[in-house]
Design a protein around this motif. Structure first.
Motif, PDB file in Angstrom:
ATOM      1  N   ARG A 191      -4.186 -39.944  80.223  1.00 46.77           N
ATOM      2  CA  ARG A 191      -3.851 -39.792  81.642  1.00 46.77           C
ATOM      3  C   ARG A 191      -3.125 -40.999  82.244  1.00 46.77           C
ATOM      4  N   ALA A 225       4.916 -28.933  75.690  1.00 49.92           N
ATOM      5  CA  ALA A 225       3.927 -29.940  76.073  1.00 49.92           C
ATOM      6  C   ALA A 225       2.921 -30.200  74.951  1.00 49.92           C
ATOM      7  N   HIS A 241       2.526 -29.058  85.632  1.00 53.46           N
ATOM      8  CA  HIS A 241       1.724 -29.045  86.854  1.00 53.46           C
ATOM      9  C   HIS A 241       2.256 -28.129  87.956  1.00 53.46           C
ATOM     10  N   HIS A 242       3.540 -27.847  87.967  1.00 52.92           N
ATOM     11  CA  HIS A 242       4.086 -26.969  89.015  1.00 52.92           C
ATOM     12  C   HIS A 242       3.719 -25.500  88.823  1.00 52.92           C
ATOM     13  N   TYR A 277       1.888 -38.741  79.692  1.00 57.66           N
ATOM     14  CA  TYR A 277       1.244 -37.864  80.673  1.00 57.66           C
ATOM     15  C   TYR A 277       2.203 -37.515  81.811  1.00 57.66           C
ATOM     16  N   GLN A 278       3.084 -38.424  82.169  1.00 55.35           N
ATOM     17  CA  GLN A 278       4.059 -38.139  83.226  1.00 55.35           C
ATOM     18  C   GLN A 278       4.978 -36.991  82.803  1.00 55.35           C
ATOM     19  N   GLU A 279       5.336 -36.969  81.544  1.00 58.25           N
ATOM     20  CA  GLU A 279       6.172 -35.871  81.019  1.00 58.25           C
ATOM     21  C   GLU A 279       5.367 -34.566  80.992  1.00 58.25           C
ATOM     22  N   TRP A 280       4.105 -34.648  80.595  1.00 58.94           N
ATOM     23  CA  TRP A 280       3.190 -33.492  80.587  1.00 58.94           C
ATOM     24  C   TRP A 280       3.127 -32.889  81.995  1.00 58.94           C
ATOM     25  N   LYS A 281       2.945 -33.763  82.980  1.00 60.70           N
ATOM     26  CA  LYS A 281       2.872 -33.313  84.377  1.00 60.70           C
ATOM     27  C   LYS A 281       4.150 -32.602  84.796  1.00 60.70           C
ATOM     28  N   LYS A 282       5.302 -33.174  84.452  1.00 63.83           N
ATOM     29  CA  LYS A 282       6.588 -32.570  84.818  1.00 63.83           C
ATOM     30  C   LYS A 282       6.748 -31.185  84.217  1.00 63.83           C
ATOM     31  N   PHE A 322      -4.776 -26.191  91.719  1.00 61.18           N
ATOM     32  CA  PHE A 322      -4.752 -27.176  90.648  1.00 61.18           C
ATOM     33  C   PHE A 322      -6.095 -27.132  89.914  1.00 61.18           C
ATOM     34  N   TYR A 357       0.547 -24.402  88.387  1.00 62.79           N
ATOM     35  CA  TYR A 357      -0.844 -24.156  88.744  1.00 62.79           C
ATOM     36  C   TYR A 357      -1.050 -23.942  90.245  1.00 62.79           C
TER      37      TYR A 357
END
Length: 100
Positions: free
Chosen positions: A67, A25, A80-81, A72-77, A86, A83
Motif C-alpha cells: 500500500r 493489475a 479504484h474508479h 500501488y499507485q498504478e493499481w489504484k489508477k 469503495f 468501485y
C-alpha cells in the motif's frame, strides 16, 4: 500467512472492463514482496459483486509494503474508479482446528 479479503462492488455495466483491468493489475500485485497468491471470484447472485482474496506472508507485506509502494499507485489508477461504494478490506489468519 495472512488472508486479505475484499468485497468489491463494481459500477453497473463496467464488469467486463473491470475484469480486463484486473488482469493487468494482477501482474502488479503478484510481483510484490510477501505476495503468495490471489483469486478473484464473481458473485452468482449479485451482478457486479466480486470477492478478492490475496494471501500474503505478513500483514505488513500488504499494509506497508504494497500500500505504500509506487506499484500501488498504478493499481489504484487501474482499479479504484470501478468501485461504488469503495470496498472494505479485512485481514484474516487461519484457525488451527487440530487442537494444541
Amino acid at each position: 500467512m495472512i488472508l486479505e479479503a475484499a468485497m468489491l462492488q463494481v459500477k453497473q455495466g463496467m464488469e467486463q472492463e473491470f475484469e480486463e483491468a484486473f488482469r493487468k493489475a494482477s501482474t502488479i500485485i503478484s510481483s510484490m514482496k510477501g505476495y503468495q497468491s490471489h483469486e478473484l471470484q464473481r458473485c452468482i447472485e449479485t451482478d457486479g459483486k466480486y470477492l478478492l482474496l490475496v494471501k500474503w506472508e505478513t500483514l505488513e507485506d500488504h499494509t506497508v509494503g504494497f500500500r505504500q509502494s509506487e506499484e500501488y499507485q498504478e493499481w489504484k489508477k487501474l482499479l479504484h474508479h470501478f468501485y461504488d461504494p469503495f470496498p472494505t478490506v479485512e485481514h484474516f489468519e487461519k484457525v488451527n482446528l487440530k487442537g494444541n
